[in-house]
Design an enzyme around this catalytic site. Structure first.
Site, mmCIF file in Angstrom:
data_model
loop_
_atom_site.group_PDB
_atom_site.id
_atom_site.type_symbol
_atom_site.label_atom_id
_atom_site.label_comp_id
_atom_site.label_asym_id
_atom_site.label_seq_id
_atom_site.Cartn_x
_atom_site.Cartn_y
_atom_site.Cartn_z
ATOM 1 N NE ARG A 159 -3.469 -0.067 2.585
ATOM 2 C CZ ARG A 159 -4.565 -0.341 1.868
ATOM 3 N NH1 ARG A 159 -5.026 0.555 1.033
ATOM 4 N NH2 ARG A 159 -5.165 -1.499 2.000
ATOM 5 C CG MET A 163 -14.610 1.945 -4.358
ATOM 6 S SD MET A 163 -15.423 2.888 -3.039
ATOM 7 C CE MET A 163 -17.094 2.985 -3.632
ATOM 8 N NE ARG A 164 -5.103 1.523 -3.459
ATOM 9 C CZ ARG A 164 -4.406 0.433 -3.186
ATOM 10 N NH1 ARG A 164 -4.802 -0.725 -3.660
ATOM 11 N NH2 ARG A 164 -3.303 0.498 -2.457
ATOM 12 C CG HIS A 222 -19.420 7.897 2.730
ATOM 13 N ND1 HIS A 222 -18.793 6.730 2.333
ATOM 14 C CD2 HIS A 222 -20.415 7.530 3.570
ATOM 15 C CE1 HIS A 222 -19.378 5.703 2.920
ATOM 16 N NE2 HIS A 222 -20.368 6.151 3.668
HETATM 17 C C1 GAR Z 1 -20.560 7.485 -5.147
HETATM 18 O O1 GAR Z 1 -21.866 7.216 -4.690
HETATM 19 C C2 GAR Z 1 -19.657 7.824 -3.984
HETATM 20 O O2 GAR Z 1 -20.292 8.572 -2.997
HETATM 21 C C3 GAR Z 1 -19.290 6.452 -3.484
HETATM 22 O O3 GAR Z 1 -19.058 5.715 -4.638
HETATM 23 C C4 GAR Z 1 -19.898 6.214 -5.687
HETATM 24 C C5 GAR Z 1 -19.035 6.501 -6.880
HETATM 25 O O4 GAR Z 1 -19.826 6.883 -7.971
HETATM 26 N N1 GAR Z 1 -18.127 6.490 -2.646
HETATM 27 C C6 GAR Z 1 -17.994 5.731 -1.569
HETATM 28 O O5 GAR Z 1 -18.807 4.919 -1.211
HETATM 29 C C7 GAR Z 1 -16.711 5.991 -0.790
HETATM 30 N N2 GAR Z 1 -16.771 5.380 0.493
HETATM 31 P P1 GAR Z 1 -19.174 7.582 -9.224
HETATM 32 O O6 GAR Z 1 -17.987 6.699 -9.658
HETATM 33 O O7 GAR Z 1 -20.256 7.589 -10.250
HETATM 34 O O8 GAR Z 1 -18.732 8.950 -8.816
#
Ligand code: GAR
Length: 200
Positions: free
Chosen positions: A65, A90-91, A109
């Site tokens: 990491r 998502m990391r 989030h």
């Molecule tokens: C979004 O809903 C964002 O809030 C979430 O992933 C999605 C990405 O959508 N993020 C998380 O859950 C972070 N913990 P996108 O690729 O269309 O922007």
């Protein structure tokens, strides 16, 4: 010189696209210096290419990491990036990366933090039975989904909601408040007091 954003994403990239549209239209007074994904095939990365933005990917499999994150930081710094926006990245970031861009990393989030951190926040909200959920833009610290909060927007949970319908309504708010939070951050009229982000 205008502030330069680095956008980190892992998937669809709709939040990236909303930010990019606001940069292109002049609503956000900054440039996108680099779009990075840990997933070479992320649709968001393909969109960044279509926008003609500098972008790239380093597959994360098998790389430790801290080493991986230092390669990402080098890539961002080489492109003059001074603010980082996580847009569905998502990391979990290493402490070293976080301190390299201290108080200059934002995340979006899909819940009203501190409720429902981590994965599948919309599913968590639905199964918990809350009547109101939403989204949060916060500074990133070394803990998961827990840095000081800049903006939140509430979204009601309807009786007939599915994860998909709820996620879609939250996403509309995500696209709105992420650019609003970036604009505020770039204006610099805030101070961080403990966990609180206060307008100055
Ligand atoms: C979004 O809903 C964002 O809030 C979430 O992933 C999605 C990405 O959508 N993020 C998380 O859950 C972070 N913990 P996108 O690729 O269309 O922007």
């Amino acid at each position: 010189m205008k502030p330069r954003l680095g956008i980190l994403l892992s998937g669809r990239g709709s939040n990236f696209e909303a930010i990019a549209q606001n940069v292109l239209s002049g609503n956000l007074d900054c440039e996108i210096g680099f779009v990075f994904s840990n997933k070479p095939n992320a649709p968001g990365l393909a969109r960044a290419r279509e926008f003609g933005l500098p972008c790239g990917s380093i597959p994360s499999a098998g790389i430790e990491r801290t080493l991986f994150d230092s390669q990402v930081a080098d890539l961002l710094i080489d492109h003059g990036v001074n603010w980082v926006c996580l847009a569905g990245y998502m990391r979990f970031l290493s402490g070293q990366f976080v301190s390299q861009f201290s108080n200059r990393i934002l995340n979006i989030h899909p819940s009203l933090l501190p409720a429902f951190p981590g994965l599948d926040a919309q599913y968590q909200a639905l199964t918990h039975g809350v009547k109101i959920t939403g989204c949060t833009v916060h500074f990133v610290n070394e803990d998961l989904d827990s840095g000081p909060i800049l903006l939140q927007s509430a979204v009601p949970v309807l009786d007939n909601d599915t994860v998909e319908s709820l996620s879609a309504r939250i996403l509309v708010e995500e696209h709105r408040i992420y650019s609003e939070a970036i604009a505020w951050m770039l204006r610099g009229n805030y101070r961080i007091e403990g966990r609180r982000v206060i307008q100055t």
